[in-house]
Design a protein around this motif. Sequence first.
Motif, short mmCIF file in Angstrom:
data_model
loop_
_atom_site.label_atom_id
_atom_site.label_comp_id
_atom_site.label_asym_id
_atom_site.label_seq_id
_atom_site.Cartn_x
_atom_site.Cartn_y
_atom_site.Cartn_z
N LEU A 305 -79.86 -7.29 -61.43
CA LEU A 305 -80.27 -5.94 -61.05
C LEU A 305 -80.05 -5.03 -62.26
N VAL A 306 -81.08 -4.30 -62.63
CA VAL A 306 -81.03 -3.52 -63.86
C VAL A 306 -81.30 -2.05 -63.56
N SER A 307 -80.54 -1.17 -64.22
CA SER A 307 -80.83 0.26 -64.20
C SER A 307 -80.97 0.73 -65.64
N GLY A 308 -82.00 1.52 -65.89
CA GLY A 308 -82.21 2.03 -67.24
C GLY A 308 -83.04 3.29 -67.21
N ALA A 309 -83.48 3.72 -68.39
CA ALA A 309 -84.33 4.89 -68.62
C ALA A 309 -83.56 6.21 -68.56
N ALA A 310 -82.44 6.25 -67.84
CA ALA A 310 -81.59 7.45 -67.78
C ALA A 310 -80.19 7.01 -67.34
N ALA A 311 -79.22 7.89 -67.51
CA ALA A 311 -77.84 7.56 -67.15
C ALA A 311 -77.68 7.45 -65.64
N ILE A 312 -76.86 6.52 -65.20
CA ILE A 312 -76.58 6.34 -63.78
C ILE A 312 -75.09 6.59 -63.55
N SER A 313 -74.76 7.18 -62.43
CA SER A 313 -73.39 7.54 -62.13
C SER A 313 -72.54 6.29 -61.89
N PRO A 314 -71.36 6.20 -62.52
CA PRO A 314 -70.46 5.08 -62.22
C PRO A 314 -70.10 5.01 -60.74
N GLY A 315 -70.04 6.16 -60.07
CA GLY A 315 -69.76 6.18 -58.64
C GLY A 315 -70.86 5.47 -57.84
N LEU A 316 -72.10 5.65 -58.27
CA LEU A 316 -73.22 4.99 -57.60
C LEU A 316 -73.17 3.48 -57.86
N LEU A 317 -72.84 3.11 -59.08
CA LEU A 317 -72.69 1.69 -59.41
C LEU A 317 -71.61 1.04 -58.54
N ASP A 318 -70.50 1.76 -58.36
CA ASP A 318 -69.40 1.22 -57.54
C ASP A 318 -69.81 1.11 -56.08
N TRP A 319 -70.61 2.05 -55.59
CA TRP A 319 -71.09 2.00 -54.20
C TRP A 319 -71.89 0.73 -53.96
N TYR A 320 -72.77 0.40 -54.91
CA TYR A 320 -73.56 -0.83 -54.77
C TYR A 320 -72.69 -2.07 -54.93
N ILE A 327 -75.13 -3.75 -60.35
CA ILE A 327 -76.23 -3.26 -61.18
C ILE A 327 -75.80 -3.27 -62.64
N CYS A 328 -76.65 -3.85 -63.48
CA CYS A 328 -76.36 -3.97 -64.91
C CYS A 328 -77.08 -2.84 -65.64
N GLU A 329 -76.33 -1.88 -66.14
CA GLU A 329 -76.96 -0.76 -66.85
C GLU A 329 -77.25 -1.16 -68.28
N PRO A 345 -74.90 -9.84 -66.54
CA PRO A 345 -74.29 -10.20 -65.25
C PRO A 345 -72.98 -10.96 -65.46
N GLY A 346 -71.97 -10.55 -64.71
CA GLY A 346 -70.65 -11.16 -64.85
C GLY A 346 -69.82 -10.56 -65.97
N GLN A 347 -70.43 -9.66 -66.76
CA GLN A 347 -69.70 -9.03 -67.87
C GLN A 347 -69.96 -7.52 -67.86
N VAL A 348 -70.03 -6.96 -66.65
CA VAL A 348 -70.38 -5.55 -66.50
C VAL A 348 -69.16 -4.66 -66.65
N ARG A 349 -69.30 -3.62 -67.43
CA ARG A 349 -68.25 -2.62 -67.59
C ARG A 349 -68.84 -1.26 -67.21
N PHE A 350 -68.48 -0.77 -66.02
CA PHE A 350 -69.02 0.50 -65.54
C PHE A 350 -68.65 1.63 -66.50
N GLY A 351 -69.58 2.56 -66.65
CA GLY A 351 -69.37 3.67 -67.58
C GLY A 351 -69.90 3.37 -68.96
N SER A 352 -70.26 2.12 -69.20
CA SER A 352 -70.85 1.74 -70.49
C SER A 352 -72.29 1.28 -70.26
N VAL A 353 -73.04 1.16 -71.36
CA VAL A 353 -74.39 0.61 -71.28
C VAL A 353 -74.43 -0.78 -71.89
N GLY A 354 -73.25 -1.41 -71.97
CA GLY A 354 -73.18 -2.80 -72.39
C GLY A 354 -73.02 -3.01 -73.88
#
Length: 546
Positions: A305-320, A327-329, A345-354
């Motif tokens: 699952l990918v999110s891009g094109a704009a910043a996504i809230s870490p709170g929203l990522l945690d909800w999913y 979701i992999c930003e 996937p499996g190496q996601v760090r919320f608040g970062s874009v990888g």
Amino acid sequence: MSEQLPLQRFQHWVAQCPDKVWLRQPVAGVWHDFTWCQVDDQARRLAAALQALGCAPGERVAILAKNCAEWFISDLAIQLAGLVSVPLYPLQSAESIAYVLEHAACKAIILGKLDEPAKLESGIGPQVLRLAMPYPTLRADYQWHELQAYAPLPTAPVQQADELLSILYTSGTTGQPKGVMLSAQAMACAAASSCAELRIDERDQFFSFLPLSHAAERFLVEMNSLYSGAQVAFVESLDSFASDLRYIRPTVFFSVPRLWTRFQQGVLERLPQRKLDLLLRIPLLGGLLARKIKRGLGLDRARILVSGAAAISPGLLDWYRRLGLVICEGYGMTENFAYGTFNRPGQVRFGSVGRPMPNLELRIADNGEVLFRGPTLMQGYYREPELSAKALEGGWLHTGDQGEVDGDGYLRITGRVKDIFKTSKGKYVAPAPIEGEIAKNTWVEQVCLMGSNLDQPLALIELSPAARSQPREQVSAALQATLAQLNAALQPHERLSHLVLVSEAWTVDNGCMTPTMKIRRNVLEARYAALVSSLPGKPPLYWENC
């Protein structure tokens, strides 16, 4: 370079599995399948038609259409004919279309599904040859069945690594769009490397609905499917989106933050957050509920699952994440074909874009700007040598974004170099992190921080559709709590004087957003200048026109 170039890769699948379905297109609720061999035949016929109608090698051909199988076929035909594709956004204004067609000197335009075609008619001048896909669209000189009557092009050109394949125009957040020149090698390297890194193969399933004129959808769906051999299904319309997605159940799904927010709001309209939290904490029942929600969204098979094109809230990522949907930003630009950093996937760090993708170098400049170097970088901006030299100074792509890299190589975007503003007190404020905190409030659809030459910053907020149907007291209380909590954590010069709840939605049609759904800050600043100047002395939570 060891990767096959796009036409080579396409011919690989035509030879290896000619009768395997690659594209699936719904029309009036009925799914129509296209095999590799059928796509090859239609693309060669269209390529022959383009040549016969006077399109010479190297000339530009625009595509103006919503996503469909014929979009892919048209793109391949343009390559087979030795031409250069110029994708246009279906939501682009007539004025913007006219600018791009003139700037790129497009010889022809291929027209397809559009929501309000009449609005775009004036954007296409009489000098541009019009070809139509098999859908209701703008007036055209030639229809699809006429174009498919040509004998298939017998031979394909041999693509060169440095050959200009496509000019992708940026969405123009601050001015006229710029034409990003992308080579065959750039597209090939991005797709081949990402498919290998993410182990995307023929068993995967894509679902295409975001504009193919955007670099991210073109890379993540079209090119990755071409290089992996994975099947692609297209959405038929906005009305059928939810049912199409549930029917296809993709394994790889790319979306943007605004849609991830809409998905969340849809769940919460049926199951309020408090009740959802309670049920998810109950053993067994919580797991059953999460699986039911995933099936209802059509994402129960999704492994990437990918999110891009704009910043996504870490709170929203945690909800999913609590639903089992991680979701992999990622982060990239048109100028590097959206091939930048990614949370694997499996190496996601919320608040970062990888971390950077393979074959890509990342560096942070002295001023904090994010720089990239690698084989997916653009050749430059079309007909803009000075801007090209500035953007690619020293062989590095200067992104215009500011960021920080942690000890493990994860990039965090802290704002735009140009977006940082100075208050009247002479203090600088970076809006992106503050906007991210405000966006954690589920009543917030979109937010834009302002503060240039003001005593204190303030935030303009567009409420979500769900918030607009709630009692005002309830929404006000939640936003006041957000403001108090936020200001307690900010530096004195960053604290917000007001949250302004605007009455009109920000859309592409009213000019507040780009066709790629990015906020136009300069437009919003001008639009709300009078309102902002009237705010001193008014309550910190202010409802416009109330």
